[in-house]
Design a protein around this motif. Structure first.
Motif, mmCIF file in Angstrom:
data_model
loop_
_atom_site.group_PDB
_atom_site.id
_atom_site.type_symbol
_atom_site.label_atom_id
_atom_site.label_comp_id
_atom_site.label_asym_id
_atom_site.label_seq_id
_atom_site.Cartn_x
_atom_site.Cartn_y
_atom_site.Cartn_z
ATOM 1 N N ALA A 1 0.999 -1.105 0.067
ATOM 2 C CA ALA A 1 -0.134 0.002 0.100
ATOM 3 C C ALA A 1 0.998 1.324 0.084
ATOM 4 O O ALA A 1 1.836 1.369 0.713
ATOM 5 N N LYS A 2 0.415 2.040 -0.832
ATOM 6 C CA LYS A 2 1.302 3.434 -1.004
ATOM 7 C C LYS A 2 0.321 4.546 -1.204
ATOM 8 O O LYS A 2 -0.538 4.549 -1.683
ATOM 9 N N GLY A 3 0.844 5.916 -0.576
ATOM 10 C CA GLY A 3 -0.005 6.997 -0.717
ATOM 11 C C GLY A 3 -1.147 7.152 0.061
ATOM 12 O O GLY A 3 -2.199 7.647 -0.397
ATOM 13 N N LEU A 4 -1.275 6.163 1.127
ATOM 14 C CA LEU A 4 -2.575 6.319 1.954
ATOM 15 C C LEU A 4 -2.647 7.848 2.475
ATOM 16 O O LEU A 4 -1.654 8.521 2.946
ATOM 17 N N GLY A 5 -4.006 8.433 2.578
ATOM 18 C CA GLY A 5 -4.260 9.840 3.108
ATOM 19 C C GLY A 5 -3.845 9.994 4.332
ATOM 20 O O GLY A 5 -4.151 9.018 5.422
ATOM 21 N N VAL A 6 -3.261 11.045 4.714
ATOM 22 C CA VAL A 6 -2.963 11.416 6.310
ATOM 23 C C VAL A 6 -3.374 12.795 6.744
ATOM 24 O O VAL A 6 -2.861 13.582 5.625
ATOM 25 N N TYR A 7 -4.267 13.157 7.513
ATOM 26 C CA TYR A 7 -4.690 14.346 7.933
ATOM 27 C C TYR A 7 -3.538 14.792 8.989
ATOM 28 O O TYR A 7 -3.389 14.268 9.935
ATOM 29 N N ASN A 8 -2.837 15.896 8.871
ATOM 30 C CA ASN A 8 -1.997 16.674 9.670
ATOM 31 C C ASN A 8 -2.757 17.389 10.775
ATOM 32 O O ASN A 8 -2.984 18.329 10.632
ATOM 33 N N GLU A 9 -3.078 16.713 11.895
ATOM 34 C CA GLU A 9 -3.977 17.336 12.855
ATOM 35 C C GLU A 9 -2.861 18.218 13.777
ATOM 36 O O GLU A 9 -3.416 19.452 14.091
ATOM 37 N N TYR A 10 -1.673 17.846 13.803
ATOM 38 C CA TYR A 10 -0.734 19.059 14.401
ATOM 39 C C TYR A 10 0.569 18.451 13.955
ATOM 40 O O TYR A 10 1.100 17.536 13.938
ATOM 41 N N LEU A 11 1.367 19.629 13.756
ATOM 42 C CA LEU A 11 2.846 19.404 13.270
ATOM 43 C C LEU A 11 3.417 20.547 14.002
ATOM 44 O O LEU A 11 3.282 21.893 13.640
ATOM 45 N N SER A 12 4.672 20.269 14.489
ATOM 46 C CA SER A 12 5.684 21.256 15.199
ATOM 47 C C SER A 12 7.038 20.763 15.060
ATOM 48 O O SER A 12 7.269 19.506 14.731
ATOM 49 N N ALA A 13 7.868 21.724 15.513
ATOM 50 C CA ALA A 13 9.486 21.058 15.563
ATOM 51 C C ALA A 13 9.453 19.932 16.578
ATOM 52 O O ALA A 13 10.282 19.127 16.386
ATOM 53 N N ASP A 14 8.439 19.773 17.237
ATOM 54 C CA ASP A 14 9.015 18.912 18.491
ATOM 55 C C ASP A 14 7.857 17.745 18.737
ATOM 56 O O ASP A 14 8.133 16.975 19.461
ATOM 57 N N SER A 15 6.643 17.848 18.087
ATOM 58 C CA SER A 15 5.692 16.903 18.125
ATOM 59 C C SER A 15 4.695 16.777 17.008
ATOM 60 O O SER A 15 4.746 17.645 16.157
#
Length: 420
Positions: free
Chosen positions: A66-80
């Motif tokens: 399986a490739k390219g499964l959808g991901v929702y970026n709920e939260y992205l930061s430098a440390d989490s």
């Protein structure tokens, strides 16, 4: 039987990736780790990309193809990070510690520790040949006029081929599910490896993309509406094309899994001069698939003893025209009509086409021919790789694409029956 593998192992459906606002303070790149779920271990790869002010993330599960499964970026930061896969019912939350993410993968109420490391996933496939080749290849097309399908493929001539030499040639027929000409699965390219080995030992080959897939176009029935009989006519058109070229001697077929049964169909119809059938079903298909289902569940640590009636209810719930036809197919008559030289082989650890069930049935039905051979390779799986258990989850983790013993036996047998 890739189609069965997808059904039984519940491969995920590709979803559209979500896009969120850009940030210069996020862990952009690829992140790889192993998810241990009971007896199973799966490689997971998250890709976090920032393009034109937009952040997009996707998930690959290479061990499941399986490739390219959808991901929702709920939260992205430098440390989490907090990454949500809604269609999988899954979430990954982690702390970023330099080149590692240390966190928890949650799915359907269960939590599993998962550590990812920065870096892309690059499986080793040492048997895959690369150009330039020491032999001639030609991009060709042939037509199944009955079904209005144009099949695109690669014709490979043997090393040192000269006009008029008329070497033997095989057409390669892939397993179930849409396949390209290399029968590519988990970055393995079995048909490319076989074609290369054959060419280096005096045997030509033609491999092609399935109808309406890759560079092939057309077909009155495609995808869910096509059945094994449609794919058989495609292969038969390929045989007619090879004979029309008048460049080759004996014309044979090398078929794998469902393609191995199509090989018997062509052999029984006297269309080809010899047959190589890899991991074909020898019993009525619903019996073979029930055994497959039980074996795979056992390897997953969920042993069942479902009967044929129960399996049919599961399989036919998909409303697939392909499955509806194939599940009732009994290959006995086609095998019994195959009087040409035949090499039928299977792996002793194949859990998709169980050798102990199917090989004796093939041996019983196949007419006697002193040049025919039925052989089991005890340590090999459905892809003819050396393996530990034969479980489909191993396919991607094994570097070998196909056993050298199988390649060598195939060449020796073909050259033997064609007088080379």
């Amino acid at each position: 039987m890739k189609r069965f593998f997808a059904i039984l192992c519940c491969l995920c459906v590709v979803a559209m990736a979500a896009a969120q606002g850009a940030s210069t303070n996020i862990p952009v790149g690829s992140w790889v780790g192993k998810l241990n779920v009971g007896a199973a271990s799966l490689t997971l790869v998250f890709h976090i990309k920032q393009e034109a002010g937009i952040v997009k993330s996707t998930l690959d599960s290479p061990d499941q193809g399986a490739k390219g499964l959808g991901v929702y970026n709920e939260y992205l930061s430098a440390d989490s990070v907090s990454l949500k896969m809604a269609q999988l019912g899954a979430m990954y939350r982690a702390k970023v510690c330099g080149n590692k993410m240390v966190g928890t993968f949650s799915q359907f109420g269960a939590n599993y520790p998962l550590t990812l490391e920065r870096g892309d996933y690059k499986p080793r496939r040492p048997q895959t040949p690369s150009a330039p080749y020491p032999y001639k290849t030609e991009e060709v097309k042939f037509v199944n006029s009955t079904d209005n399908a144009t099949l695109a493929g690669t014709l490979v001539y043997p090393v040192g081929y000269k006009e008029g030499s008329r070497p033997p040639v095989v057409i390669m027929v892939s397993g179930s599910g849409l396949q390209n000409r290399d029968e590519e699965i988990f970055d393995h390219k079995p048909f490319l490896v076989i074609a290369d080995y054959l060419a280096r030992h005096g045997i030509a080959s033609l491999r092609y993309d399935d109808r309406a897939f890759g560079a092939s176009v057309g077909g009155n029935r495609i995808h869910a509406k096509a059945t094994t009989l449609d794919y058989r006519r495609d292969a038969e058109a390929g045989v007619a094309y090879l004979r029309s070229l008048k460049k080759f001697g004996a014309v044979g077929v090398v078929g794998h899994s469902e393609g191995g049964n199509i090989a018997f169909m062509l052999g029984g119809a006297k269309v080809v001069d010899f047959v190589v059938s890899l991991a074909a079903v020898g019993t009525r298909v619903d019996v073979a698939l029930t055994a497959q289902y039980n074996r795979i569940m056992e390897l997953q640590g969920r042993p069942t003893k479902i009967d044929v009636v129960g399996y049919r209810q599961i399989a036919l719930s998909s409303n697939s025209a392909w499955m509806s036809w194939f599940i009732d197919y009994d290959p006995t008559a086609d095998i019994a009509a195959t009087t040409c030289p035949t090499f039928a082989l299977n792996g002793g650890r194949d859990c998709q086409v169980i050798s102990s069930l199917n090989m004796p049935a093939i041996k019983r039905a196949l007419p006697y021919n002193e040049r025919s051979l039925v052989k089991e390779y005890p340590m090999l799986n459905h892809l003819f790789q050396h393996c530990t258990t034969g479980a489909p989850t191993e396919y991607n983790t094994i570097e070998e694409t196909i056993s050298a013993d199988v390649l060598n036996d195939m060449v020796r047998w073909i050259n033997g029956v064609t007088g080379r």
